[in-house]
Design a protein around this motif. Structure first.
Motif, PDB file in Angstrom:
ATOM      1  N   SER B  41      49.123  35.772  47.896  1.00 46.88           N
ATOM      2  CA  SER B  41      48.263  35.892  49.082  1.00 46.88           C
ATOM      3  C   SER B  41      49.000  35.407  50.328  1.00 46.88           C
ATOM      4  N   GLN B  82      41.079  38.110  49.465  1.00 43.44           N
ATOM      5  CA  GLN B  82      40.765  37.738  48.082  1.00 43.44           C
ATOM      6  C   GLN B  82      39.305  37.305  47.944  1.00 43.44           C
ATOM      7  N   ASP B 161      43.940  42.352  48.303  1.00 41.52           N
ATOM      8  CA  ASP B 161      44.169  41.120  47.545  1.00 41.52           C
ATOM      9  C   ASP B 161      43.142  41.061  46.413  1.00 41.52           C
TER      10      ASP B 161
HETATM   11 MG   LIG Z   1      45.732  34.966  45.973  1.00 43.02          MG
END
Ligand SMILES: [Mg+2]
Ligand SMILES: Nc1ncnc2c1ncn2[C@@H]1O[C@H](COP(=O)(O)OP(=O)(O)OP(=O)(O)O)[C@@H](O)[C@H]1O
Lengths: 260, 248
Positions: B41, B82, B161
């Motif tokens: 990320s 995410q 993500d």
């Molecule tokens: Mg991540």
């Protein structure tokens, strides 16, 4: 432990404080520059105005009402018994309009608004909503900070004006009900005694305090650390720092306005 | 199109990226795999300029990402975070249409809403959810709203993500197909992060494995099973024994 260790710690704390002051000053400049440059987010501004101004009316009004009443009692009890009927309204008016209205109003707004701004923006920060704003080509300074700072700077003087009126009314009610004053004479004493600048200076203070409150809420929210604990910390710091800054700014402004 | 050279990033003493090199060609999809906490990320955020790398070069179409007009640069990107990162003060459709309601891509409200509803449909959400608030949706639904927002303005570069984490297998299949379609039909360039090997095979043109702060292996998805790389082998088969420590 070296004997110089406490000095070192003190130095570090001072440096950290100076760094923080610099960061806040830069943030303030940037906030102002974003307020005056387009684009302007009208919807966010409207929401902020309602949140900061309208919804703070009850708490600011109640604060002013009880303060005005208590002030009237204090002055009456505190030795101004000769000619109390003239002195009480005058001191209540001066005290509320110049000092207590803006300061107490500002503090109540700090408690209510700085905390909620910091918690909201802090949560946005830790849940990556601020990052998402940036990737959607929206400047968080413009979208989040500028509307709140502008709304608070405009709304708090209005709150102070309302607080002034309610505070004087508090004194009036106590004067009539508890001290046996004449209502018309009370109002006449108030109106004749107050000068325009007394009122205006309080409103200017209100604007400064509103700016401080929104700025500290946004600053600490934006710099919130990760997790719920980070948001909690940011909220606390927003309230504490805006309260302290309100007192400091109040002293400076009073010095500017009234020191002979 | 997107190129990273020697990208380093540390948070305090935690050296997350230690010289990442990666190249993603225009109109292809790159899937980045790697253990939890290895910095996948963070790598995407470095490309977007949300996190400033300590060293290294990141270029998009040959220009440094920190140079030039950042707004124009970001206007070419869509990003699915995410955690979804939906704005919880706005209803779902305004989240999806966020870019279409303000700024350079602004259009009439009704039209923006129509596009939002259409994008919601593409991620398998009915028009009923358009007026709900993000907090009223399940985790997987929020993820899909985030996906709809990422693709709403039809950006040329899209980052995902973990697009299928928290979704049921059928919905994961729908999302995999959607991402594949966006790359092949709209010609978008995509980087996706995923832990789901089905997704990897469904989405990827190329795969890169991030471990210990560097890209350990990269190659076409067809070579994934015969990579000969012990890290990749351990990862795709999910073995506890191997060069990758289980405690990180
Ligand atoms: Mg991540
Ligand atoms: N803003 C930050 N401040 C401090 N440390 C951070 C920050 N962002 C990420 N990290 C650290 O960087 C490391 C990599 O984080 P990252 O989120 O990139 O992992 P990831 O590979 O995406 O993992 P996952 O698959 O679990 O999502 C972690 O150790 C994390 O603690």
């Amino acid at each position: 432990m070296s004997p110089l260790a406490p000095l070192g710690a003190l130095g570090r704390a001072v440096l950290r404080l100076l760094g923080e002051v610099g960061a806040v000053a830069l943030y303030a400049l940037s906030a102002v520059s974003h307020v005056v440059r387009p684009p302007f987010y009208a919807r966010e501004f409207g929401v902020a105005l309602i949140q900061i101004g309208w919804l703070s009316l009850p708490v600011v009004g109640l604060t002013a009402l009880f303060t005005g009443g208590a002030l009237a009692l204090q002055i009456y009890a505190g030795g101004a018994r000769f000619n109390a009927e003239a002195v009480v309204p005058q001191i209540v008016a001066i005290g509320i309009v110049r000092e207590l209205g803006p300061v107490l109003g500002g503090l109540m707004v700090a408690a209510r608004v700085a905390s909620s701004i910091a918690a909201e923006i802090g949560t946005m920060k830790v849940t990556e909503q601020i990052d998402a704003l940036v990737t959607l080509s929206t400047d968080p300074m413009k979208y989040l900070t500028a509307p709140r700072v502008l709304a608070a700077t405009l709304a708090v003087p209005v709150l102070v004006a309302v607080g002034d009126s309610v505070g004087i009314m508090g004194g009036y009610l106590v004067g009539l009900a508890r001290l046996g004053f004449n209502g018309a004479a009370y109002l006449e004493n108030t109106v004749n005694f107050l000068e325009t600048w007394d009122i205006l200076s309080g409103l200017v203070k209100g604007a400064a305090f509103g700016f401080i409150v929104a700025l500290m809420g946004c600053y600490h929210g934006m710099n919130s650390r990760r997790g719920a604990q980070g948001v909690g910390r940011a909220t606390k710091q927003a309230v504490v720092s805006s309260s302290v800054l309100i007192f400091a700014a109040n002293y400076i402004l009073t010095e500017l306005f009234f020191a002979a | 199109m997107i190129e990273l050279r020697g990208v380093h990033k540390a948070f305090g003493t935690n050296r997350v990226l230690r010289g990442v090199d990666l190249f993603v060609a225009r109109g292809t999809s790159m899937v980045v795999i790697g253990g939890s906490g290895t910095g996948k990320s963070v790598m995407l955020k470095c490309i977007l300029g949300l996190v400033e790398p300590d060293a290294g070069e990141i270029t998009v179409d040959g220009t440094e990402v920190h140079e030039g007009d950042h707004d124009a640069f970001l206007a070419r990107f869509g990003m699915l975070f995410q955690g979804g990162a939906l704005f919880d003060s706005l209803p779902v459709w305004q989240n999806v249409a966020f870019r279409l309601l303000r700024g350079a891509l602004k259009r009439p409200k009704a039209e923006a809403r129509e596009i939002a509803v259409e994008k919601l449909r593409r991620v398998g959400l009915s028009p009923d959810v358009a007026d709900s608030y993000p907090a009223e949706l399940s985790g997987g639904m929020q993820k899909r709203v985030g996906l709809a927002r990422a693709i709403a303005a039809e950006p040329e570069i899209i980052f995902f993500d973990e697009p299928t984490t928290g979704l049921d297998p059928i919905m994961a299949g729908v999302i995999n197909d959607l991402i594949r379609e966006i790359v092949t039909e709209m010609g978008a360039t995509a980087i996706a992060i995923t832990h789901d090997m089905t997704s990897v095979r469904a989405i990827a043109d190329n795969v890169a494995m991030l471990h210990d702060g560097v890209i350990k292996w990269t190659g076409p998805v067809a070579d994934l099973d015969a990579s000969g790389d012990p890290y990749v082998d351990q990862f795709i088969h999910g073995r506890a024994e191997g060069p990758i420590a289980a405690v990180r």
